[in-house]
Design an enzyme around this catalytic site. Structure first.
Site, PDB file in Angstrom:
ATOM      1  N   HIS A 113       1.037  -0.983   0.208  1.00  0.00           N
ATOM      2  CA  HIS A 113      -0.033  -0.095  -0.001  1.00  0.00           C
ATOM      3  C   HIS A 113       0.895   1.339  -0.075  1.00  0.00           C
ATOM      4  O   HIS A 113       2.086   1.168   0.694  1.00  0.00           O
ATOM      5  CB  HIS A 113      -1.051  -0.021   1.330  1.00  0.00           C
ATOM      6  N   GLU A 192      -4.688   1.831  -7.120  1.00  0.00           N
ATOM      7  CA  GLU A 192      -4.884   2.980  -6.189  1.00  0.00           C
ATOM      8  C   GLU A 192      -4.081   4.129  -6.553  1.00  0.00           C
ATOM      9  O   GLU A 192      -2.888   4.189  -6.261  1.00  0.00           O
ATOM     10  CB  GLU A 192      -4.939   2.523  -4.787  1.00  0.00           C
TER      11      GLU A 192
END
Length: 283
Positions: A113, A192
């Protein structure tokens, strides 16, 4: 779109599978997490069409919640995920190994992430170690990828910036797997864009769809054009039906209201035609 079956994901049996998932990050305390997990379970139980496996829900709470979450979600189609993992068993103080996560019933683990990369210094080499370790433990790596800044065409238009984003993301996938495309076939990709995480609005549907199209084209050279690629970055209800070629949504704070998670599940079921199928079966 044809998609391979990633390791550890139950019910991934049709080429139109849509993933709908949510991470709590560190927003919820222990009691609030228990309440929220119960609410999510009720949202899923209220939608028996999910049993068909065309829509795969997953939930990623914080580490201390995993044993309780496994009990709350037992018997439901919800996959349990973890927010990170270590790269090995052994003398790694404060880390959580994939083998331990597997024992706890974790089916997929978020790796790479943007927050881990930026604030904890995780580079491509570390992410590759984690991806390999998770795969070895039989857990699906949910690999988070995305470009840092928005290009000039990231709003209502698309084009070169989406293509550049796809090339950057392709490089992240290649680095995370060491160019092992067989390993890559067992990933779920969470696209993302870093600039969209925590923003008031997600990236435009046109931009996301175009970037994913270009990424699929590059992965297609290795036979992976159908790899599950879901979108995250301020994703919320109403976005999924506007996307093209995207395998689902990775939700954040918008799904900390369980009803919003239910709304996206309904959108996903409608996309697969599962709502109509369920009505026909009941009738």
């Amino acid at each position: 779109m044809t998609q391979p079956s990633p390791a550890g994901t139950a019910g991934h049996t049709t080429p139109e599978t849509i993933y709908v998932g949510v991470s709590t990050k560190m927003y919820l305390g222990y009691k609030d997490s228990l309440r929220w997990l119960g609410e999510l379970r009720r949202e899923v139980d209220a939608r028996p069409a999910l049993d068909a496996g065309r829509v795969v829900p997953f939930v990623i709470p914080s580490f201390p919640m995993l044993p309780a979450a496994a009990e709350i979600l037992a018997g439901s189609p919800i996959l349990l995920g973890a927010q990170d993992c270590g790269w090995a068993d052994g003398p790694w103080t404060g880390e959580v190994s994939p083998s331990l996560l597997s024992e706890l019933g974790v089916r997929l683990v978020e790796i790479g992430h943007a927050e881990r990369r930026r604030h904890f210094g995780e580079d491509d080499a570390m992410i590759a170690l984690k991806v390999k370790a998770a795969d070895d433990a039989g857990i699906t790596p949910l690999l988070c990828v995305g470009e840092e800044t928005a290009g000039p065409a990231s709003g209502t238009e698309s084009g070169s910036s989406a293509e550049a984003a796809a090339s950057f993301v392709y490089g992240q996938v290649k680095a995370a797997t060491g160019g092992d495309w067989e390993l890559a076939s067992r990933l779920v990709i969470a696209y993302e864009p870093v600039w969209a995480i925590g923003a008031a609005e997600p990236a435009s549907a046109y931009y996301v769809s175009d970037a994913v199209k270009h990424l699929r084209g590059q992965l297609g050279v290795h036979g992976l054009a159908g790899l599950p690629i879901i979108y995250g970055g301020s994703a919320k209800p109403g976005l999924l039906p506007t996307l093209d070629g995207v395998s689902g949504l990775f939700l954040g704070r918008f799904a900390h209201e369980a009803a919003n998670f239910g709304k996206v599940l309904d959108e996903a079921l409608a996309e697969t035609g599962a709502h109509g199928m369920a009505r026909n079966e009941q009738g």
